[in-house]
Motif scaffolding. Structure first.
Motif, short mmCIF file in Angstrom:
data_model
loop_
_atom_site.label_atom_id
_atom_site.label_comp_id
_atom_site.label_asym_id
_atom_site.label_seq_id
_atom_site.Cartn_x
_atom_site.Cartn_y
_atom_site.Cartn_z
N PRO A 234 -5.46 0.99 -8.15
CA PRO A 234 -6.64 1.18 -7.29
C PRO A 234 -6.35 2.26 -6.25
O PRO A 234 -5.22 2.37 -5.75
N VAL A 235 -7.37 3.04 -5.91
CA VAL A 235 -7.16 4.17 -5.01
C VAL A 235 -8.28 4.25 -3.99
O VAL A 235 -9.44 3.88 -4.28
N THR A 236 -7.96 4.72 -2.79
CA THR A 236 -8.94 4.95 -1.73
C THR A 236 -8.64 6.30 -1.08
O THR A 236 -7.49 6.60 -0.76
N ILE B 167 0.83 -1.20 0.00
CA ILE B 167 0.00 0.00 0.00
C ILE B 167 0.87 1.25 0.00
O ILE B 167 1.78 1.40 0.82
N GLY B 168 0.58 2.16 -0.91
CA GLY B 168 1.26 3.46 -0.95
C GLY B 168 0.38 4.53 -0.34
O GLY B 168 -0.85 4.52 -0.53
N ILE B 169 0.96 5.43 0.40
CA ILE B 169 0.21 6.52 1.02
C ILE B 169 0.71 7.86 0.49
O ILE B 169 1.91 8.11 0.44
N ILE B 170 -0.25 8.70 0.06
CA ILE B 170 0.06 10.05 -0.40
C ILE B 170 -0.56 11.03 0.59
O ILE B 170 -1.76 10.95 0.88
N GLY C 67 -10.16 -3.65 0.11
CA GLY C 67 -9.02 -4.54 0.05
C GLY C 67 -7.88 -4.14 0.96
O GLY C 67 -6.72 -4.52 0.73
N LEU C 68 -8.20 -3.39 2.02
CA LEU C 68 -7.19 -2.94 2.98
C LEU C 68 -7.42 -3.65 4.32
O LEU C 68 -8.55 -4.06 4.63
N ASP D 197 0.85 -1.63 -4.86
CA ASP D 197 -0.27 -2.20 -5.61
C ASP D 197 -1.55 -1.38 -5.46
O ASP D 197 -2.51 -1.60 -6.20
N HIS D 198 -1.57 -0.47 -4.50
CA HIS D 198 -2.80 0.25 -4.15
C HIS D 198 -2.40 1.57 -3.52
O HIS D 198 -1.42 1.62 -2.77
N LEU D 199 -3.13 2.62 -3.80
CA LEU D 199 -2.82 3.94 -3.24
C LEU D 199 -3.92 4.41 -2.31
O LEU D 199 -5.12 4.27 -2.61
#
Length: 384
Positions: A100-102, A4-7, A372-373, A71-73
């Motif tokens: 994919p983003v949340t 998981i990537g965090i911005i 998906g987290l 894989d996911h932001l």
């Protein structure tokens, strides 16, 4: 485990705290914290919700590098829905990343919740891109409240009004009950103020009353924004323009520039790390002011506090989280002592806070799972 990537809107804050903060200028602090030190509170809150290991990602990173690392932001948002900002650039970057983003904590900005803000074309496109990149069956947007969800829904995009993630920083389940108990056992010897903004037209007259409370109750005057307030605290005389001096003189009722600098040096403070901020607040008996996150962090530290709501943003945040608040219009008519008396929590306030907090924790658990987290152990314990 999914990567998981965090911005967020912080600028290498860890490196700043270690290597730069002790020698930083007021502008350096604002740059590191994204223009408002309160940003560190909700970023901290988001991180405590998620059990996945997080990798910090920058908006300007090459798309191929981002896809190689995560894989996911997830994006830590703020009051970005309104005429004041166009999110077209974010839309471009998300399309380039193609992951994919949340979203967490996004909110609408307006003078009143009775008004629907006009969204720029780039922001409308951003919401559509976020919708397209969702893997959730329901929504991949957690808004800070019902009003913001309504604004998002008006663009045919679903949002889940789950409140500010900072509401769950504390591991204590009956936090409201504990806050009320502490308030009722306190003599109110030290009242800290979450300072406002002398440039905010409607709320500026409140600042003088808040300073009276600081003086009488030996509290801190904790700054978050704008840079001009931090310049006064740091004593950056050469950086303070004449129009700023005039404005501050009018708002604080102190004509002598050196006298106001001295007051700031004696009473003002700021924090760029959540742990230090919360520990400092624990020394207070009560926290009061128009800064939502300044009060919210105190509550998470178990210290009673009340927000003075100055616009739709603070009102919605308080309504969504159950934090006690007073309307600016009411406090303007009160003196300092009346504000303190009216701000005290009741048993009903504590029950509402604990109920909203538990409901939001359950909501976040479901939201994370659908996206998906992994909900963190910390969050799971708040739902049991």
């Amino acid at each position: 485990m999914k990567r998981i990537g965090i911005i967020d809107n912080l600028n290498n804050i860890e490196q700043f705290v270690i290597y730069q903060f002790s020698q930083a200028s007021a502008q350096d602090v604002m740059t590191a914290t994204g223009g408002n030190t309160g940003n560190i509170a909700f970023v901290h809150g988001v991180r405590k919700l998620i059990g996945n290991q997080l990798t910090r990602i920058g908006w300007g990173w090459e798309a191929s590098v981002v896809r190689q690392k995560v894989d996911h932001l997830i994006i830590c948002c703020a009051n970005q829905l309104g005429e004041h900002v166009d999110l077209g650039g974010w839309a471009d970057r998300l399309e380039a990343f193609g992951l994919p983003v949340t979203l967490f904590g996004i909110g609408a900005q307006a003078d009143s919740m009775n008004v629907m803000p006009t969204l720029p074309p780039g922001t409308i496109r951003f919401l559509q891109v976020v919708k397209k990149l969702s893997i959730a069956s329901d929504s991949n947007i957690a808004s800070r409240g019902e009003y913001s969800a309504k604004v998002i829904n008006s663009q045919d995009v679903n949002a889940n009004p789950l409140g500010c993630p900072s509401l769950h920083a504390s591991p204590v389940k009956n936090l409201g009950e504990q806050i009320l108990l502490r308030q009722n056992q306190s003599d109110f010897n030290k009242i800290t103020v979450a300072a406002g903004n002398p440039w905010h037209g409607k709320s500026a007259p409140l600042e003088k009353k808040l300073c009276e409370i600081v003086d009488k109750y030996h509290g801190e005057y904790i700054l978050q924004h704008p840079v001009s307030m931090v310049q006064y605290m740091y004593g950056e005389r050469d950086a303070i323009a004449e129009n700023v001096r005039q404005r501050f003189s009018e708002v604080y009722g102190i004509d002598d520039f050196e006298e106001l600098l001295s007051w700031y040096r004696k009473n003002a403070s700021l924090y760029v790390e959540v742990g230090s901020w919360m520990l400092a607040l624990k020394r207070s008996d009560f926290i009061l002011g128009p800064r939502y996150h300044g009060v919210a962090l105190g509550l998470q530290a178990g210290v009673p506090g009340t927000v003075i709501a100055i616009d739709s943003r603070t009102t919605e945040l308080c309504q969504g989280t159950g934090i006690k608040y007073m309307q600016l219009e009411d406090t303007i008519r009160m003196n300092a002592e009346e504000i303190i008396q009216e701000s005290k929590w009741t048993e009903e306030d504590a029950m509402l806070f604990d109920n909203r907090r538990r409901v939001a924790a359950i909501g976040y658990t479901e939201f994370l799972t659908l996206n998906g987290l992994e909900p963190s152990d910390h969050l799971n314990k708040l739902t049991n």
